[in-house]
Scaffold this active site. Structure first.
Site, PDB file in Angstrom:
ATOM      1  N   GLY A 152       0.804  -1.214   0.000  1.00 48.48           N
ATOM      2  CA  GLY A 152       0.000   0.000   0.000  1.00 48.48           C
ATOM      3  C   GLY A 152       0.840   1.268   0.000  1.00 48.48           C
TER       4      GLY A 152
ATOM      5  N   ASP B 224       5.531  -7.596   5.244  1.00 45.02           N
ATOM      6  CA  ASP B 224       5.460  -8.680   4.262  1.00 45.02           C
ATOM      7  C   ASP B 224       6.422  -8.440   3.108  1.00 45.02           C
ATOM      8  OD1 ASP B 224       3.599 -10.226   5.597  1.00 45.02           O
ATOM      9  OD2 ASP B 224       1.871  -9.305   4.622  1.00 45.02           O
TER      10      ASP B 224
ATOM     11  N   LYS C  60       8.422   0.770   5.265  1.00 46.98           N
ATOM     12  CA  LYS C  60       7.266   1.579   4.888  1.00 46.98           C
ATOM     13  C   LYS C  60       5.986   0.966   5.430  1.00 46.98           C
ATOM     14  CE  LYS C  60       4.773   0.126   2.263  1.00 46.98           C
ATOM     15  NZ  LYS C  60       3.533  -0.467   1.735  1.00 46.98           N
TER      16      LYS C  60
ATOM     17  N   ILE D 295       2.010   3.006   6.774  1.00 46.78           N
ATOM     18  CA  ILE D 295       1.361   4.034   7.580  1.00 46.78           C
ATOM     19  C   ILE D 295       0.755   3.437   8.847  1.00 46.78           C
ATOM     20  CG2 ILE D 295       0.878   5.444   5.552  1.00 46.78           C
ATOM     21  CD1 ILE D 295      -2.098   4.720   5.940  1.00 46.78           C
ATOM     22  N   ASP D 296       0.575   2.100   8.872  1.00 49.02           N
ATOM     23  CA  ASP D 296       0.001   1.466  10.066  1.00 49.02           C
ATOM     24  C   ASP D 296       0.921   1.574  11.277  1.00 49.02           C
ATOM     25  OD1 ASP D 296      -2.179   0.775   8.591  1.00 49.02           O
ATOM     26  OD2 ASP D 296      -1.645  -1.338   8.377  1.00 49.02           O
TER      27      ASP D 296
ATOM     28  N   LYS E 104     -24.937  18.420  18.314  1.00 51.16           N
ATOM     29  CA  LYS E 104     -26.092  17.523  18.180  1.00 51.16           C
ATOM     30  C   LYS E 104     -25.749  16.167  17.561  1.00 51.16           C
ATOM     31  CE  LYS E 104     -27.622  19.578  13.774  1.00 51.16           C
ATOM     32  NZ  LYS E 104     -28.764  20.200  13.069  1.00 51.16           N
TER      33      LYS E 104
ATOM     34  N   MET F 124      -7.802   3.723   9.711  1.00 48.63           N
ATOM     35  CA  MET F 124      -7.009   2.645   9.137  1.00 48.63           C
ATOM     36  C   MET F 124      -6.068   2.043  10.168  1.00 48.63           C
ATOM     37  SD  MET F 124      -4.835   2.665   5.584  1.00 48.63           S
ATOM     38  CE  MET F 124      -6.275   2.420   4.555  1.00 48.63           C
TER      39      MET F 124
ATOM     40  N   ARG G 201      -5.324  -2.343  10.541  1.00 42.82           N
ATOM     41  CA  ARG G 201      -5.957  -3.633  10.759  1.00 42.82           C
ATOM     42  C   ARG G 201      -5.308  -4.410  11.893  1.00 42.82           C
ATOM     43  NH1 ARG G 201      -7.565  -8.515   6.690  1.00 42.82           N
ATOM     44  NH2 ARG G 201      -8.067 -10.013   8.327  1.00 42.82           N
TER      45      ARG G 201
ATOM     46  N   TYR H 296      -7.917   5.825   2.908  1.00 45.68           N
ATOM     47  CA  TYR H 296      -7.208   6.270   1.709  1.00 45.68           C
ATOM     48  C   TYR H 296      -6.822   7.749   1.787  1.00 45.68           C
ATOM     49  CZ  TYR H 296      -8.729   1.847  -0.295  1.00 45.68           C
ATOM     50  OH  TYR H 296      -8.925   0.515  -0.538  1.00 45.68           O
ATOM     51  N   GLU H 297      -7.542   8.513   2.600  1.00 46.64           N
ATOM     52  CA  GLU H 297      -7.256   9.957   2.691  1.00 46.64           C
ATOM     53  C   GLU H 297      -5.822  10.237   3.148  1.00 46.64           C
ATOM     54  OE1 GLU H 297     -11.670   9.394   3.444  1.00 46.64           O
ATOM     55  OE2 GLU H 297      -9.792   8.388   3.982  1.00 46.64           O
TER      56      GLU H 297
ATOM     57  N   ARG I  62      -3.059   7.981   2.745  1.00 44.69           N
ATOM     58  CA  ARG I  62      -2.004   7.159   2.159  1.00 44.69           C
ATOM     59  C   ARG I  62      -1.128   7.902   1.146  1.00 44.69           C
ATOM     60  NH1 ARG I  62      -3.607   1.188   0.570  1.00 44.69           N
ATOM     61  NH2 ARG I  62      -4.388   2.233  -1.310  1.00 44.69           N
TER      62      ARG I  62
END
Length: 559
Positions: free
Chosen positions: A82, A177, A203, A205-206, A243, A251, A253, A428-429, A431
């Site tokens: 990703g 991986d 690399k 982002i997680d 309200k 993101m 997992r 996705y915003e 990545r």
């Protein structure tokens, strides 16, 4: 040049800061070997599988007198997995170091991820080509992919392509991986005496590719700042309208580093941490009770609004859900060849058949779920044979269940507020956002350092930059053997070597910071509005890194 925004035009001119000794130039550094290493776990099995590259020493770089021109070394580079902000700068740093070493050196970018090197699809980088992508987000410079490099046939094709292009080394930019595959490729190429080196770059982002040597994976800083800006904007809106409850899935997992970091940057009312849920064996019912209690207390105090952060992978960490999903994965894997299942047309009949093949507890859990969640659990599996958790609307499940609990409390006269909820999923915003100064600098140094490792003759290493909470001039450039981070895990029913994921430590300083404040944040409005990533201005605004890294390094210094 492509059409670009004024901001991107300015960012193309940004010169990233190089780590420590690397700023002296590729010809003015030398490698020093440190202590030998062993695998983090299952050392005997890892050593047997990676006999040629196992147990190598840590490497650090230091200043030396300038060398003459180096021999020609051509390099191939792959973006794998990703997208993560900063990938383009890894390639730019690699390219600049390579050309400094010898202008005749060439850098080849393989298109579409690892499949590009197997199929021979590539581009040759030039100054003009590279210059259009400096300090930009995304992986569109050469694209990415998730093909695994793990078979004899693939390894031989890689070797053939390297021979065709006279490539001496391969750099694989990816997560756990992808770098596991880099390790396997390095072993195979060394075993066959090809002379081709393999270097990885961390690399994701997680944020789950980290350990004592890898302080942070690139992209995490930019992605969490991007999500924090969005969460902050929603908090401002919630505090204005007063309200809505906003349930925001983030993101992440396998680990909850993203949600935890965003929580520390924004201070929402509720933050669920998957690792805590698993460690403390929290049931779905107890999670709903926890959220309902906070919503009810705020509502009874006239606050019918709030923010709840939900990690993407939460559903797999809830004990009874984890067991049920595991059973479901196994059942559906077998059901592909089962005519009794494939011939069924109605969803209800499929549910009924599936639950007869589950244990009673798992069948009860499955049957208790709303129809929409059942449908999402039955969707096609990912390449690993697992449920696609990003498609499971956990945030909507929690909204529905909390709403039901609140209705009962209202009937009992224990809740006087109003509950209206909105759901969001931020993935996705973050990545492909334009990298922060930190990620721009860090990634450029990672790429530059990757070539330093190649030039020094190493293979089976991960490019590593440490001391990252200090100014870039004090960053330390290193190489870490990939086998040092590996252990054995069950994949598709077989034990396989993989780089160990780093999960949130509930006894660690980052989680403790949340735990010490969550009660106050739950009932009081301590919202922080981080705003957009800043690229220009004072260093304390533009060059700051994550709260996660600051807290972890503070503890490391104390120890």
């Amino acid at each position: 040049m492509r059409n670009i925004s004024p901001l991107q035009k300015e960012r193309l001119n940004y010169q990233p800061k190089l780590a420590g000794v690397l700023k002296n130039g590729i010809k003015n550094i030398s490698a020093t070997l440190g202590e030998k290493t062993s695998a983090v776990k299952d050392a005997d099995a890892i050593q047997q599988l990676f006999a040629n590259i196992y147990g190598k020493e840590l490497v650090t770089f230091s200043s030396t007198e300038a060398s003459g021109e180096f021999d020609v070394k051509n390099v191939g580079v792959i973006l794998s997995g990703g997208q993560a902000p900063g990938g383009h700068n890894v390639i730019a740093g690699l390219y600049d170091a390579l050309k400094q070493a010898n202008p005749k050196n060439e850098l080849f970018g393989f298109l579409g991820g690892p499949s590009g090197i197997v199929d021979g699809n590539y581009v040759k980088f030039t100054d003009d080509f590279i210059n259009e992508y400096r300090n930009t987000g995304g992986f569109d410079i050469i694209g990415s992919g998730r093909t695994k490099l793990e078979t004899e046939e693939q390894f031989r094709e890689v070797w053939n392509q390297c021979q065709n292009l006279n490539i001496n080394a391969i750099v694989i930019i990816g997560g756990d991986d992808s770098n596991t595959n880099a390790c396997m490729l390095a072993q195979w190429l060394d075993e066959k005496n090809t002379g081709i080196q393999v270097i990885g770059c961390p690399k994701t982002i997680d944020g789950d590719l980290k350990n004592d040597q890898i302080e942070i994976s690139f992209g995490f800083d930019t992605a969490t700042k991007t999500y924090a800006e969005l969460v902050g904007n929603i908090q401002r809106d919630a505090n204005s309208a007063k309200k809505y409850w906003h349930f925001i899935k983030l993101m992440g997992r396998s680990a909850t580093h993203v949600a935890l970091e965003v929580a520390l940057q924004t201070q929402p009312n509720i933050t669920l941490i998957s690792e805590e849920v698993e460690e403390r064996k929290m049931s779905l019912s107890s999670i709903v009770d926890y959220i309902t209690d906070i919503v009810a207390k705020r509502g009874n105090n006239g606050k019918n609004f709030g923010i709840a952060l939900i990690p993407e992978g939460l559903i797999e960490f809830i004990p009874e859900m984890k067991v049920m999903i595991s059973e479901l994965n196994d059942i559906l894997a077998l059901a592909e060849d089962d005519k009794d299942y494939t011939n069924i047309k109605s969803k209800e009949a499929k549910y009924a058949l599936i639950t007869t093949r589950m244990t009673d507890n798992s069948a009860n859990v499955f049957n208790s779920l709303p129809e929409i969640i059942k449908e999402q659990l039955m969707m096609d599996r990912d390449p690993h044979g697992n449920v696609q958790v990003s498609k499971i609307e956990t945030e909507k499940l929690l909204i529905e269940m909390v709403s039901e609990r609140l209705a009962k409390l209202k009937e009992e006269g224990k809740y006087t507020g109003k509950f209206s909820a909105q759901s969001h999923f931020f993935g996705y915003e973050g990545r492909c956002a334009m990298p922060s100064n930190f990620d721009a600098d860090y990634c450029y140094s990672l790429g530059y350092n990757a070539f330093a490792l190649i030039q020094a003759g190493f293979t089976g290493y991960l490019s590593c930059i440490k001391n990252l909470t200090k100014p870039a001039t004090e960053w330390v450039a290193m190489g870490v053997p990939l086998t040092m981070m590996m252990n054995m895990e069950k994949r598709h029913g077989k034990m396989k070597p993989v780089i160990q994921k780093a999960l949130v430590e509930i006894n660690g300083p980052v989680f403790k910071e949340l735990e010490n404040n969550r009660e106050d944040w739950a009932l009081n409005d301590r919202y922080i509005f981080p705003g957009a990533i800043q690229y220009f201005g004072p260093s304390e605004v533009c060059d700051i890194t994550t709260q996660t890294l600051i807290l972890e390094q503070r503890k490391a210094v104390k120890c």
